[in-house]
Design an enzyme around this catalytic site. Structure first.
Site, mmCIF file in Angstrom:
data_model
loop_
_atom_site.group_PDB
_atom_site.id
_atom_site.type_symbol
_atom_site.label_atom_id
_atom_site.label_comp_id
_atom_site.label_asym_id
_atom_site.label_seq_id
_atom_site.Cartn_x
_atom_site.Cartn_y
_atom_site.Cartn_z
ATOM 1 N N LYS A 1 53.912 11.545 -93.249
ATOM 2 C CA LYS A 1 53.415 12.122 -92.002
ATOM 3 C C LYS A 1 52.971 11.004 -91.074
ATOM 4 O O LYS A 1 52.116 10.202 -91.419
ATOM 5 C CB LYS A 1 52.240 13.067 -92.281
ATOM 6 C CG LYS A 1 51.707 13.752 -91.034
ATOM 7 C CD LYS A 1 50.627 14.765 -91.363
ATOM 8 C CE LYS A 1 50.127 15.477 -90.117
ATOM 9 N NZ LYS A 1 49.095 16.486 -90.433
ATOM 10 N N ASP B 1 42.205 25.120 -87.451
ATOM 11 C CA ASP B 1 43.593 25.382 -87.065
ATOM 12 C C ASP B 1 44.275 26.175 -88.175
ATOM 13 O O ASP B 1 45.411 25.892 -88.560
ATOM 14 C CB ASP B 1 44.328 24.068 -86.804
ATOM 15 C CG ASP B 1 45.596 24.286 -85.979
ATOM 16 O OD1 ASP B 1 45.768 25.393 -85.434
ATOM 17 O OD2 ASP B 1 46.409 23.355 -85.886
#
Length: 461
Positions: free
Chosen positions: A121, A226
């Site tokens: 990532k 989130d």
């Protein structure tokens, strides 16, 4: 953003050396001067200019000559530095295709030497559609200046710490391996985002499990902020995995209840629209967590008992009490800035670069030390002069003599300060020739060589 690994193979050791020098210079320069890069790199036969041109050709550096000639690191150059460090550690040996992209990150496949596939990532804060992150998140703390590459590194550091702690406490998160700069290496989850799932055998059980994980996070002192169908993965066996953690905050955050209610509402809306679940009757127990529910089955944030752990304080999550008193000693949460700077210096050492020092910072420290010495000496001289004036105030003629003495001492002090400044400048030059005498080799054997010698002596004076 396309990650070109063909250019990565063609880079030499000098290329990575210059890239790291530009990265070091960006700690106190928005645009790193070319002269500073040349001076630190110390490559022979003008090799620094050739390397800078090659890096600019591959779009690893951006050239800027609006105010002065200099360079800054691009996203691709930062990617190469992080990948180079992780490859040197033996974390992985090859980079594959892109498997995901979000508003602030990109996911790539990487493979180890034994063929195990992992996920890489790359955090990319600062995109045009997501530039409010600098104001919405307290990555910077009390810092006033920053760049987007540094913010991406802070986000990766936070996510690595969150994932490591959550994995140790039994949360279903990917197994994190390592990180460097803005890059985090983790295990590849064999699942799909919940947003792509159209059918499910037991949607009620999966829903209760997802809400139970949200409550468990709050019991450990953290709120995801989130928590939606895009950051929840589910496999063929309906096993749930949570991802994306850099924005997590503490339950002591001033907006903690709003974030918690928003996460709960996202899950309720998705399951109601996608699987037509009704929430008129609230379950008695959600995944082993006993909390109070409203008439629609939504958990109350105020009823969550925070007793399973204090991960928000251990991980310095956003919003937790800034000063914790332990054993009568106050500890400031912002004291971690020094450790971050130390981590950055350790990362730079991993790029196989030896003898590279920040000359700019060294010069400033030398000047500051000499200025402080001069100020101390001046204060001592002024105090001695004040005592002399206090003792001999009886006669006007004595005062005039004292004033003359003080003036002479001031001139001597000025001369001493000038000499100190000259010595500091000479030490910073490191014994190199002055600008006026660099081209004197052209005049060897001619009459003008005597003039160049005179100019050299004048410049030394």
């Amino acid at each position: 953003m396309f990650l070109d690994m063909e250019g990565f193979r063609s880079l030499s050791k000098d290329d990575f050396r210059v890239l790291t020098i530009v990265e070091m210079g960006m700690r106190n320069h928005e645009i790193v001067p070319s002269k500073l890069v040349h001076r630190i790199a110390s490559l022979r036969h003008g090799g620094t200019s050739k390397v800078l041109g090659n890096l600019h050709l591959h779009k690893l550096l951006h050239h800027d000559s609006s105010k002065y000639d200099g360079f800054r690191l691009t996203d691709h150059g930062y990617d190469y530095l992080a990948i180079k460090a992780l490859v040197n550690r033996g974390v992985f040996v090859s980079v594959g295709n892109k498997i995901g992209e979000g508003k602030e990150s990109e996911i790539f496949e990487v493979a180890k030497e034994d063929g195990t596939v992992l996920a890489m990532k790359l955090h990319r804060l600062g995109r045009t559609s997501f530039r409010a992150v600098a104001n919405q998140r307290d990555y910077l703390g009390h810092r006033t200046s920053y760049n987007w590459l540094y913010l991406s590194r802070l986000a990766a550091t936070k996510e690595f710490a969150f994932m490591k702690a959550l994995e140790e406490h039994g949360f279903p998160v990917p197994n994190v391996m390592d990180y460097n700069r803005h890059c985090v290496i983790m295990s590849l989850v064999q699942g799909y985002p919940l947003a792509q799932v159209k059918q499910m055998q037991n949607p009620e059980i999966v829903f209760e499990r997802i809400i139970g994980l949200l409550v468990r996070l709050a019991e450990h002192g953290l709120i995801h902020c989130d928590y939606n169908e895009f950051n929840i993965l589910i496999d063929d066996d309906e096993k749930v995995t949570i991802i994306d953690f850099p924005q997590m905050v503490s339950v002591d955050h001033r907006n903690a209840q709003m974030y918690f209610d928003r996460d709960v509402e996202c899950i309720f809306k998705f399951f109601h629209k996608r699987f037509s679940l009704s929430f008129q009757e609230s379950p008695d127990d959600i995944d082993g967590a006993e909390v109070d529910m409203d008439e629609n089955g939504r958990p109350y944030f105020s009823s969550i008992a925070k007793g399973a752990g204090f991960l928000d304080k251990e991980l310095a999550a956003s919003g937790f009490a800034r000063k914790q008193i332990e054993g009568g000693v106050e500890k400031d949460a912002d004291s971690g800035e020094e450790s971050e700077d130390g981590a950055l210096s350790s990362e730079l050492n991993e790029s196989d670069i030896s003898g590279v020092d920040s000359l700019h910072l060294g010069e400033q420290q030398t000047l500051n030390c000499d200025d402080e010495k001069g100020i101390v000496e001046e204060n001592q001289q002024n105090s001695e002069a004040g005592q002399t004036n206090g003792l001999e105030t009886q006669d006007v003629s004595d005062k005039e003599e004292d004033n003359q003495t003080m003036n002479s001492k001031d001139t001597e002090l000025t001369k001493r300060l000038k000499n100190q400044n000259r010595r500091v400048i000479a030490s910073m030059r490191g014994g190199r020739k002055s600008l006026a005498s660099r081209n004197t080799y052209k005049d060897k054997g001619r009459r003008s060589s005597q003039n160049s010698k005179i100019q050299k002596q004048l410049s030394d004076w």
